[in-house]
Enzyme design. Structure first.
Site, PDB file in Angstrom:
ATOM      1  N   ASP A  25       0.786  -1.250   0.000  1.00 35.59           N
ATOM      2  CA  ASP A  25       0.000   0.000   0.000  1.00 35.59           C
ATOM      3  C   ASP A  25       0.812   1.292   0.000  1.00 35.59           C
ATOM      4  OD1 ASP A  25      -1.911  -1.931   0.250  1.00 35.59           O
ATOM      5  OD2 ASP A  25      -2.696  -1.284   2.179  1.00 35.59           O
ATOM      6  N   LYS A 130      -6.538  -4.997  -3.047  1.00 38.31           N
ATOM      7  CA  LYS A 130      -7.099  -5.677  -1.871  1.00 38.31           C
ATOM      8  C   LYS A 130      -8.144  -4.796  -1.173  1.00 38.31           C
ATOM      9  CE  LYS A 130      -3.371  -4.482   1.434  1.00 38.31           C
ATOM     10  NZ  LYS A 130      -4.146  -3.601   2.291  1.00 38.31           N
ATOM     11  N   CYS A 163      -1.974  -2.653   7.805  1.00 41.17           N
ATOM     12  CA  CYS A 163      -1.949  -3.586   6.673  1.00 41.17           C
ATOM     13  C   CYS A 163      -0.689  -4.445   6.631  1.00 41.17           C
ATOM     14  CB  CYS A 163      -2.130  -2.817   5.373  1.00 41.17           C
ATOM     15  SG  CYS A 163      -3.786  -2.116   5.252  1.00 41.17           S
TER      16      CYS A 163
HETATM   17  C1  C5J Z   1      -2.985   0.441   5.619  1.00 40.13           C
HETATM   18  C2  C5J Z   1      -4.758   1.630   6.736  1.00 40.13           C
HETATM   19  N1  C5J Z   1      -2.465   0.254   4.422  1.00 40.13           N
HETATM   20  N2  C5J Z   1      -3.964   2.087   7.704  1.00 40.13           N
HETATM   21  N3  C5J Z   1      -4.257   0.916   5.688  1.00 40.13           N
HETATM   22  O1  C5J Z   1      -2.326   0.233   6.627  1.00 40.13           O
HETATM   23  O2  C5J Z   1      -5.933   1.874   6.744  1.00 40.13           O
END
Ligand code: C5J
Length: 230
Positions: A25, A130, A163
């Site tokens: 991400d 995802k 994540c």
């Molecule tokens: C991730 C989030 N990528 N913090 N998403 O950690 O919502």
């Protein structure tokens, strides 16, 4: 057996299977003003610090012709894959699906949902879209790993305790040997990053290992990164 210097002890590289770098991400939605992270009142500038090190790690994997898998947290434009509970959560200035300065928040294909240009995937690398925090939930990640004979994962990206950690735990439960790369992951909360690293390697590596990008690259260069093993 080639190893990587890691905590809580040496991480053994595989003899007859492959490794992959998982980049979680690294999206504008989390790293730039006007995205999802910003809407939740986080200091998004904190996450920028890992970009040069992660870029170096990605380039090292590319140079060794090793598998790289990027993930993007996102939802379909009709949000049919987004549980209402996720939309309601957070109480930020903008909700998932709302129009923001970089397009609709966390929606697939919007400018803000893309990976930051510095770390953009190149042809031959996998991109997993995802809907959840973990990269195994409702994706074909496991299928890709099995097809590529991958058993060892180097886990990076943002945010460490959400994540990144969720994905590492999902992978650990599926039998993958996981190493979180300390200087290639970041959180909006430094104490959460630190706790996550400690949780991962506590109790003899109950979730896996931690190490640095330099150690990972050093260990991999001494390993035989040959697709002939596949
Ligand atoms: C991730 C989030 N990528 N913090 N998403 O950690 O919502």
């Amino acid at each position: 057996m080639p190893t990587i210097s890691a905590l809580p002890y040496e991480y053994e590289l595989p003899e007859s299977s492959q490794v992959a770098l998982i980049v979680i991400d690294m999206q504008r939605d989390f790293l730039e003003p006007g995205g999802f992270g910003d809407a939740l009142n986080n200091d998004v500038a904190r996450l920028q610090a890992i970009v040069p090190v992660l870029k170096r790690l990605i380039e090292g994997f590319r140079a060794m012709d090793l598998t790289i898998i990027h993930t993007i947290e996102c939802h379909q434009p009709d949000m049919s894959d987004c549980p209402p509970s996720k939309v309601k959560r957070g109480k930020g200035t903008l909700k998932i699906g709302d129009p923001g300065p970089m397009g609709r928040i966390l929606i697939k294909g919007e400018p803000g949902n893309g990976i930051i240009p510095e770390l953009a995937p190149i042809p031959g690398e996998f991109v997993i879209y995802k809907p959840g925090k973990g990269a195994f939930y409702a994706t074909n990640l496991e299928l890709i790993l099995k097809e590529q004979n991958i058993t060892h994962l180097f886990i990076t990206g943002v945010t460490t305790e959400v994540c990144v950690q969720t994905t590492m735990r999902e992978a650990n439960d599926r039998g993958y040997e996981c190493l979180m790369v300390e200087d290639c992951t970041e959180s909006y909360f430094p104490e959460f990053k630190q706790s996550t690293l400690e949780m991962v390697r506590a109790q003899g590596g109950i979730v896996g290992w931690t190490s640095t990008a330099d150690e990972v690259l050093k260990g991999l260069k001494a390993w035989k990164p040959s697709k002939a093993f596949a």
